[in-house]
Design an enzyme around this catalytic site. Structure first.
Site, PDB file in Angstrom:
ATOM      1  N   ASP A   1      15.180 -38.689  10.341  1.00  0.00           N
ATOM      2  CA  ASP A   1      16.213 -38.526  11.370  1.00  0.00           C
ATOM      3  C   ASP A   1      15.736 -37.575  12.467  1.00  0.00           C
ATOM      4  OD1 ASP A   1      18.645 -38.963  12.543  1.00  0.00           O
ATOM      5  OD2 ASP A   1      19.756 -37.590  11.261  1.00  0.00           O
TER       6      ASP A   1
ATOM      7  N   ASN B   1      22.474 -49.725  11.468  1.00  0.00           N
ATOM      8  CA  ASN B   1      21.805 -49.451  12.746  1.00  0.00           C
ATOM      9  C   ASN B   1      21.972 -50.599  13.756  1.00  0.00           C
ATOM     10  OD1 ASN B   1      19.067 -47.549  11.274  1.00  0.00           O
ATOM     11  ND2 ASN B   1      20.934 -46.807  12.249  1.00  0.00           N
TER      12      ASN B   1
HETATM   13  C1  FPP Z   1      16.829 -41.980  12.981  1.00  0.00           C
HETATM   14  O1  FPP Z   1      16.721 -41.128  14.098  1.00  0.00           O
HETATM   15  C2  FPP Z   1      15.704 -42.888  12.996  1.00  0.00           C
HETATM   16  C3  FPP Z   1      15.799 -44.233  13.021  1.00  0.00           C
HETATM   17  C4  FPP Z   1      17.085 -44.963  13.022  1.00  0.00           C
HETATM   18  C5  FPP Z   1      14.587 -45.077  13.065  1.00  0.00           C
HETATM   19  C6  FPP Z   1      13.428 -44.552  12.294  1.00  0.00           C
HETATM   20  C7  FPP Z   1      12.256 -45.366  12.616  1.00  0.00           C
HETATM   21  C8  FPP Z   1      10.995 -44.892  12.717  1.00  0.00           C
HETATM   22  C9  FPP Z   1      10.587 -43.504  12.450  1.00  0.00           C
HETATM   23  C10 FPP Z   1       9.933 -45.845  13.079  1.00  0.00           C
HETATM   24  C11 FPP Z   1       9.572 -46.656  11.900  1.00  0.00           C
HETATM   25  C12 FPP Z   1       8.370 -47.400  12.183  1.00  0.00           C
HETATM   26  C13 FPP Z   1       7.705 -48.128  11.280  1.00  0.00           C
HETATM   27  C14 FPP Z   1       6.458 -48.711  11.696  1.00  0.00           C
HETATM   28  C15 FPP Z   1       8.184 -48.359   9.909  1.00  0.00           C
HETATM   29  P1  FPP Z   1      17.832 -41.217  15.228  1.00  0.00           P
HETATM   30  O2  FPP Z   1      17.418 -42.231  16.205  1.00  0.00           O
HETATM   31  O3  FPP Z   1      19.170 -41.458  14.596  1.00  0.00           O
HETATM   32  O4  FPP Z   1      17.747 -39.782  15.844  1.00  0.00           O
HETATM   33  P2  FPP Z   1      18.951 -38.925  16.423  1.00  0.00           P
HETATM   34  O5  FPP Z   1      19.837 -38.581  15.257  1.00  0.00           O
HETATM   35  O6  FPP Z   1      18.243 -37.736  16.985  1.00  0.00           O
HETATM   36  O7  FPP Z   1      19.622 -39.761  17.450  1.00  0.00           O
END
Ligand code: FPP
Length: 236
Positions: free
Chosen positions: A12, A60
């Site tokens: 996250d 998501n």
């Molecule tokens: C949560 O952070 C993260 C996600 C929903 C996506 C995670 C994906 C990756 C790290 C890339 C994966 C890639 C591969 C190749 C498997 P957020 O977007 O909710 O962050 P925030 O809480 O700061 O908004």
């Protein structure tokens, strides 16, 4: 040094990492995927056997179409071309989650990476994608119901036996890490985490490097895991 067999990470903070730098949220996901690649190699080097990561939850899909498309494209790119080093190091990649609602090129990329790495023996990278923990339990229960209909005797069925019905028959989670400062489990690997130790950090996932990972390992070594029992000193 006791190394956890199965580590799981709720990755996250990508969005906030990007926003803080005046960048689009997608830049945070891109940086997060680079971090993930480095961490997977590091974790296996440290002796971790299974690393599970939450890349995209069923929920998501509620995000903007632009962000969903970006994450789908990123997965396709990583699975088809970018995971070469992971493959060369002998890491097997498996993907957990529902195969419904996914684009054909995403499904093809999942099959591609799973097939390409299926004989690798140096650890497992389990990517949870279009994944929900309750959904996994429901899907497992459906498979089990089919076996029961076909005559499976449930008399001596144990909680260990249920693992075989999950998306992949992986060991229980020993250490669960959540980056980004929130204190919740967000429908992640609910069955597998029943006795896991939790490590929460405010660090955003793109900044969660090897030394941050080692801090979590260090914390794990100092935890007293009793699995519902008592320590020797406390048992009388
Ligand atoms: C949560 O952070 C993260 C996600 C929903 C996506 C995670 C994906 C990756 C790290 C890339 C994966 C890639 C591969 C190749 C498997 P957020 O977007 O909710 O962050 P925030 O809480 O700061 O908004």
């Amino acid at each position: 040094m006791e190394i956890p067999n199965h580590v799981a990470i709720i990755m996250d903070g990508n969005g906030r990492w990007a926003t803080k730098r005046g960048l689009k949220r997608s830049a945070g996901h891109l940086e997060g995927s680079k971090t993930l690649e480095k961490l997977a190699l590091h974790a296996m080097n440290m002796g971790v056997k299974v690393l599970s990561v939450y890349a995209f939850s069923c929920d998501n899909f509620k995000r903007s179409p632009e962000e969903v498309t970006y994450l789908m494209d990123l997965i396709v790119k990583y699975f088809n071309t970018k995971f070469e080093k992971i493959n060369k190091k002998g890491i097997r990649v498996v993907v957990s989650g529902r195969k419904t609602n996914l684009r054909p090129d995403v499904l093809a990329a999942i099959t591609n990476i799973e097939t390409k790495t299926q004989d690798n023996q140096n650890g497992i990278l389990n990517i949870c994608f279009n994944y929900g923990g309750q959904e996994e339990i429901i899907d497992a229960a459906k498979k089990l119901a089919l076996d029961i209909n076909n005559g499976l005797d449930m008399t001596n069925f144990t909680r260990e036996d249920f693992f075989k019905y999950l998306y992949h028959d992986l060991p229980p989670i020993d250490l669960l890490i959540r980056t980004g400062g929130e204190l919740r489990v967000s429908n992640f690997m609910l069955y597998e985490m029943s006795y896991s130790e939790f490590y929460f950090t405010n660090t955003y996932f793109p900044d969660f490097d090897k030394s941050e990972f080692n801090k979590a390992l260090f914390m794990f070594q100092n935890r007293d895991r009793r699995f519902g029992g008592l320590n020797d000193q406390k048992s009388n």
